[in-house]
Structures are given as structure tokens and as C-alpha cells.
Design a protein around this motif. Structure first.
Motif, PDB file in Angstrom:
ATOM      1  N   VAL A  91       0.831  -1.204   0.000  1.00 10.68           N
ATOM      2  CA  VAL A  91       0.000   0.000   0.000  1.00 10.68           C
ATOM      3  C   VAL A  91       0.865   1.253   0.000  1.00 10.68           C
ATOM      4  O   VAL A  91       0.616   2.200  -0.755  1.00 10.68           O
ATOM      5  N   VAL A  92       1.892   1.273   0.837  1.00 12.05           N
ATOM      6  CA  VAL A  92       2.769   2.447   0.939  1.00 12.05           C
ATOM      7  C   VAL A  92       3.530   2.680  -0.360  1.00 12.05           C
ATOM      8  O   VAL A  92       3.604   3.811  -0.862  1.00 12.05           O
ATOM      9  N   MET A  93       4.084   1.618  -0.929  1.00  7.90           N
ATOM     10  CA  MET A  93       4.851   1.767  -2.165  1.00  7.90           C
ATOM     11  C   MET A  93       3.965   2.216  -3.324  1.00  7.90           C
ATOM     12  O   MET A  93       4.301   3.134  -4.069  1.00  7.90           O
ATOM     13  N   GLU A  94       2.808   1.593  -3.458  1.00  5.88           N
ATOM     14  CA  GLU A  94       1.889   1.966  -4.541  1.00  5.88           C
ATOM     15  C   GLU A  94       1.352   3.381  -4.343  1.00  5.88           C
ATOM     16  O   GLU A  94       1.262   4.170  -5.283  1.00  5.88           O
ATOM     17  N   GLY A  95       0.955   3.677  -3.103  1.00  8.93           N
ATOM     18  CA  GLY A  95       0.299   4.943  -2.837  1.00  8.93           C
ATOM     19  C   GLY A  95       1.202   6.144  -3.012  1.00  8.93           C
ATOM     20  O   GLY A  95       0.835   7.124  -3.666  1.00  8.93           O
ATOM     21  N   PHE A  96       2.397   6.082  -2.441  1.00  9.86           N
ATOM     22  CA  PHE A  96       3.309   7.232  -2.514  1.00  9.86           C
ATOM     23  C   PHE A  96       4.004   7.337  -3.864  1.00  9.86           C
ATOM     24  O   PHE A  96       4.156   8.436  -4.406  1.00  9.86           O
ATOM     25  N   LEU A  97       4.457   6.210  -4.421  1.00  9.96           N
ATOM     26  CA  LEU A  97       5.282   6.222  -5.629  1.00  9.96           C
ATOM     27  C   LEU A  97       4.503   5.913  -6.905  1.00  9.96           C
ATOM     28  O   LEU A  97       5.034   6.087  -8.005  1.00  9.96           O
ATOM     29  N   HIS A  98       3.266   5.437  -6.737  1.00  5.44           N
ATOM     30  CA  HIS A  98       2.417   5.134  -7.894  1.00  5.44           C
ATOM     31  C   HIS A  98       3.099   4.121  -8.817  1.00  5.44           C
ATOM     32  O   HIS A  98       3.035   4.233 -10.051  1.00  5.44           O
ATOM     33  N   ILE A  99       3.752   3.136  -8.221  1.00  3.89           N
ATOM     34  CA  ILE A  99       4.450   2.112  -8.986  1.00  3.89           C
ATOM     35  C   ILE A  99       3.455   1.037  -9.417  1.00  3.89           C
ATOM     36  O   ILE A  99       2.671   0.540  -8.608  1.00  3.89           O
ATOM     37  N   LYS A 100       3.483   0.664 -10.689  1.00  2.00           N
ATOM     38  CA  LYS A 100       2.586  -0.356 -11.218  1.00  2.00           C
ATOM     39  C   LYS A 100       3.393  -1.592 -11.589  1.00  2.00           C
ATOM     40  O   LYS A 100       4.159  -1.571 -12.542  1.00  2.00           O
ATOM     41  N   LEU A 101       3.233  -2.644 -10.807  1.00  3.86           N
ATOM     42  CA  LEU A 101       3.906  -3.917 -11.046  1.00  3.86           C
ATOM     43  C   LEU A 101       2.887  -5.038 -10.857  1.00  3.86           C
ATOM     44  O   LEU A 101       1.849  -4.840 -10.222  1.00  3.86           O
ATOM     45  N   PRO A 102       3.153  -6.233 -11.382  1.00  2.00           N
ATOM     46  CA  PRO A 102       2.260  -7.360 -11.108  1.00  2.00           C
ATOM     47  C   PRO A 102       2.139  -7.593  -9.598  1.00  2.00           C
ATOM     48  O   PRO A 102       3.102  -7.356  -8.850  1.00  2.00           O
ATOM     49  N   PRO A 103       0.978  -8.041  -9.125  1.00  2.00           N
ATOM     50  CA  PRO A 103       0.776  -8.201  -7.676  1.00  2.00           C
ATOM     51  C   PRO A 103       1.854  -9.021  -6.992  1.00  2.00           C
ATOM     52  O   PRO A 103       2.350  -8.653  -5.915  1.00  2.00           O
ATOM     53  N   TRP A 104       2.281 -10.164  -7.575  1.00  2.00           N
ATOM     54  CA  TRP A 104       3.279 -11.003  -6.911  1.00  2.00           C
ATOM     55  C   TRP A 104       4.621 -10.282  -6.805  1.00  2.00           C
ATOM     56  O   TRP A 104       5.322 -10.400  -5.805  1.00  2.00           O
ATOM     57  N   LEU A 105       4.971  -9.486  -7.849  1.00  6.60           N
ATOM     58  CA  LEU A 105       6.242  -8.788  -7.846  1.00  6.60           C
ATOM     59  C   LEU A 105       6.219  -7.620  -6.864  1.00  6.60           C
ATOM     60  O   LEU A 105       7.202  -7.365  -6.166  1.00  6.60           O
ATOM     61  N   ARG A 106       5.073  -6.914  -6.792  1.00  2.00           N
ATOM     62  CA  ARG A 106       4.949  -5.814  -5.829  1.00  2.00           C
ATOM     63  C   ARG A 106       5.114  -6.335  -4.410  1.00  2.00           C
ATOM     64  O   ARG A 106       5.826  -5.757  -3.591  1.00  2.00           O
ATOM     65  N   ARG A 107       4.446  -7.452  -4.108  1.00  2.00           N
ATOM     66  CA  ARG A 107       4.512  -7.982  -2.745  1.00  2.00           C
ATOM     67  C   ARG A 107       5.901  -8.517  -2.422  1.00  2.00           C
ATOM     68  O   ARG A 107       6.398  -8.354  -1.315  1.00  2.00           O
ATOM     69  N   LEU A 108       6.531  -9.153  -3.397  1.00  2.00           N
ATOM     70  CA  LEU A 108       7.872  -9.671  -3.166  1.00  2.00           C
ATOM     71  C   LEU A 108       8.862  -8.531  -2.953  1.00  2.00           C
ATOM     72  O   LEU A 108       9.736  -8.604  -2.079  1.00  2.00           O
TER      73      LEU A 108
END
Length: 442
Positions: free
Chosen positions: A337-354
């Protein structure tokens, strides 16, 4: 909320919702009781962060050193948590943004990027506690070395993905099941410890001794940091949006009511668990003159001879492992949530979580290898004090945003609630400054 209102009140449009793969994925049926049931479960995912292994270290140290005195800190911290989590739900439902997105869209970049960095530091501090706690639980139950246990905790990424493929409700059910196991374990241990219930009740009464005694204040701040955790504020404001509530003001008000009830009940359960840890430490260790118990391994080893039953340390280890597993799952989601919300990074769900997991687990692994079994209690307590120091940088923006009618519209927080939340923020800042002054003056 109209598009004109949206453009005039936020610096930037929201973009994709946090946890987009589960956003609005849980239907909210008609009927009061069915709606309430639809919101049930999310609050317990938030409550998990309020009973993680960091809480164990601070509560064990506080209970063994000062008996029941610090129970009032657990109570006050829980009240703070209830108020702040209600504001998180309000922010999410009113604006459609989680706290990280709201900070990014409301503040200039020179302010939002440092807030992101501080949030990441808080999640790393959280994960150090949770990873070490899980590794210790695996070690106590199965004899797995700490270093290998730390690596095993990375597998929670795949647990999350597997459960979410079955539906977010499965993930919530997994969390609640582990919480029930924890509650049963502590219920048995408290019965065996047979605490002085008169002292327990007096422990919930306020005392100025906590502020006057620097060592007690340090542990009190550790309990505060272990209870009101920054990453939980970001997480709650995202997962409340997994429910498919409507877009009208009335539907949002109803969603806010059910979300607040769910999180409040779940946090009262968290208070029960946290108080149980402190009561167990006070009854089993402080009452028998063992005032220096803080290491989780030491507590585990001493419970059998003190309580007179061989199953007591096993129950302790099982509860610790369940707490660690629960907390690492929710911390991983919070990191996303923090990485997506602040940086607006779009990655596949498994890669974002990893990616978010590795950011936190690498420092935790290094610290575990460096310290080993000895000294983990001091490290756990320090991580919770670090969280307390970071808390202001999540709480103050939350209060500012929910008090802004231009951003919240009809669901802006009432003045009495903002005043209460502002008082909480001021207390947190004042206690942290007092701790810094105590360190500076030796």
C-alpha cells in the motif's frame, strides 16, 4: 463527489486504487445485519498489527520489570488506536484514497517523498520485530535456526497470493483463525498464572510515575509504538475499500458506521491479548522476583517451572508463531500500500509484494544474523520505540486531511473528533520529545 470538486481539492488525481486486485471485490448485500457481516473481518486484519511480536517484547519487559503498572499504557494506546483507525476508515470512504495516496495527492512532492521514506522505515522496523518473532517461534517449537526461520518468513508472500486468489475473505478467515488460537493459548496461560486481579484492575489507573521514570517511559513508548503502529494506518485505509459499498453520501455513511464498529470490536480484542501478555509477565515473573525477563526465549523456558505445567511453554511458542505469521502477512500488504500509494508504482501483484517484502526482510535477516538469539529483546523494544518516533508523521497528516472539508466533503470529521485526534497527536509528539531529552541528558 463531483469531478469539479475533485480537481479543486486535490493536487493530483488518485490514479489506480491500492490493492487493485481486491479493490471493491467483496459485495455488500441489502439488510442491516447482512451489511454488518460483509464488513466483519477487515478490522481483525488491522488488529493483528496491535499484537505482533514487538508487543510481546515490550509487554514482557514492562510486566516483569514493573508488574501491572503499565497496563494503563496499553489501555490508553488502544483508545488512541480506535480513534485513529476510525479516521482512516473515514478518509478512505470519503475520498476513495488510502492514507499514502492522500498524502501524495494533497501535499507537494518535497513533503510527500519524506513521508514515504519515513513510512518505509516504520515498515522495516515493524518487519524486523515480526520476522524475528516468527523465527523465534519456529526455533522454540521445531528447533529451526533463527537465520533459516527468517528466510522461511518470506514465504508469506505466496500465502497471501494463494489466499487472495480464492478471495480476500479467505485471507481474513486465515487471520481470524490464527487470532482464535492465540486467544485460547493465552486464556490457558493466564488461568495457570493465577494473577492478582485486584492489582490488575489498579494497573489500569493512570499514574505520573510513568512520565517521571525514564526507564518506565522508554518501555511505555515501546508499548505505544507497538500498539499504535504507522503501517496499520496505511493498511486500514486501503483494505476498507475492499468492500463494494455505494457512492452516495448515505451509503458511504453507512459503510463508515459498519467499518468503525468492526475495527473497534477487533481492537478491543487486541487490547485483551496485549493485556494478557503483560499480566502473564507480571504474574509469572515480577511476582516471583524475576524482573529482568525480556527475551522471548527466556520467557518460554521459565514458564514450565513457574506455572508447573509442561504445556505452558508450548502454548507460549504456538501463540508467538501465530502472532508472527499474522503480522508478517499484514505488514507485507501494508508495504505494498505504501509503495503503490506514494510512488504510484505499477507492477504485477506477486512482484509488488515480493519487492516490499524484500525491502523489509533483508535488514531483518542481517540484524538476526548479527545478533543471533541473544539481545533480540533489546532489538525488538528498540524497533517499537522507532515506530513510536515515526508515528507522528502518519498521525498528523491523517488529522489534517480528515479535518479538511474540501477533501472530505460531507464526511468531514466532526470537530470534537478532530480535537480528540489532535490531542492524541500532541501527546505522541510530547512523549517522543521527552524521550529524546532524556537520552540527550543521559
Amino acid at each position: 463527489m463531483s469531478s469539479a470538486f475533485e480537481l479543486s481539492s486535490w493536487r493530483r488525481p488518485r490514479g489506480d486504487a491500492a490493492l487493485s486486485d481486491v479493490h471493491r471485490s467483496i459485495p455488500v448485500p441489502a439488510g442491516t445485519w447482512r451489511k454488518a457481516a460483509a464488513f466483519l473481518g477487515r478490522g481483525y486484519m488491522v488488529a493483528v498489527g496491535y499484537m505482533d511480536p514487538g508487543n510481546w517484547a515490550t509487554s514482557l519487559a514492562g510486566g516483569s520489570k514493573f508488574g501491572y503498572t503499565l497496563l494503563v499504557v496499553a489501555l490508553v494506546s488502544n483508545i488512541m488506536a480506535i480513534v485513529l483507525q476510525s479516521l482512516c476508515a473515514r478518509l478512505a470512504i470519503a475520498s476513495g484514497r488510502d492514507l499514502a495516496q492522500a498524502c501524495r495527492d494533497a501535499f507537494p512532492r518535497w513533503a510527500s517523498y519524506p513521508l514515504w521514506l519515513l513510512a518505509e522505515i516504520a515498515i522495516i522496523a515493524t518487519d524486523i520485530a515480526e520476522v524475528i518473532g516468527t523465527a523465534i517461534g519456529l526455533n522454540l517449537l521445531f528447533g529451526i535456526p533463527l537465520e533459516i526461520g527468517v528466510v522461511i518468513t518470506a514465504l508469506d508472500v505466496f500465502v497471501i497470493l494463494w489466499l487472495q486468489r480464492k478471495g480476500f475473505r479467505w485471507l481474513e478467515a486465515f487471520i481470524i483463525t490464527l487470532l482464535l488460537v492465540i486467544a485460547i493459548c493465552f486464556g490457558v496461560q493466564i488461568a495457570l498464572a493465577n494473577p492478582d486481579w485486584g492489582q490488575v484492575i489498579r494497573g489500569f489507573a493512570p499514574t505520573t510515575e510513568i512520565v517521571r521514570n525514564p526507564e518506565m517511559l522508554y518501555l511505555a513508548l515501546g508499548i505505544l509504538g507497538a500498539t499504535v503502529m504507522p503501517h496499520n494506518l496505511y493498511l486500514h485505509s486501503a483494505i476498507v475499500q475492499t468492500r463494494a459499498y455505494g457512492e452516495t453520501v448515505e451509503e458511504k455513511r453507512e459503510a463508515l458506521k459498519f467499518a468503525t464498529i468492526d475495527s473497534t470490536v477487533a481492537l478491543m480484542f487486541a487490547l485483551l491479548v496485549n493485556a494478557s501478555i503483560l499480566i502473564l509477565a507480571a504474574a509469572a515473573f515480577h511476582a516471583t522476583g524475576r524482573t529482568g525477563i525480556a527475551e522471548l526465549g527466556d520467557a518460554h523456558n521459565l514458564l514450565a517451572p513457574l506455572l508447573g505445567l509442561a504445556v505452558a511453554p508450548t502454548l507460549f511458542a504456538i501463540a508467538l508463531l501465530c502472532c508472527g505469521l499474522n503480522s508478517t502477512v499484514t505488514a507485507t500488504l501494508a508495504g505494498q500500500v505504501v509503495m503503490e500509494g506514494f510512488l504510484h508504482i505499477k507492477l504485477p501483484p506477486w512482484l509488488r509484494r515480493l519487492a516490499t517484502r524484500l525491502i523489509a526482510i533483508i535488514p531483518a535477516a542481517g540484524v538476526t544474523i548479527w545478533y543471533g538469539q541473544s539481545g533480540t529483546a533489546q532489538l525488538l523494544i528498540l524497533s517499537q520505540v522507532v515506530l513510536s518516533m515515526q508515528l507522528s508523521f502518519a498521525v498528523i497528516p491523517l488529522v489534517m486531511l480528515t479535518a479538511d472539508r474540501r477533501k472530505m466533503g460531507p464526511l468531514v470529521a466532526p470537530r470534537w473528533l478532530i480535537a480528540f485526534a489532535a490531542l492524541i497527536a500532541a501527546v505522541i509528539v510530547a512523549l517522543n520529545l521527552k524521550l529524546l531529552v532524556d537520552f540527550a541528558t543521559g
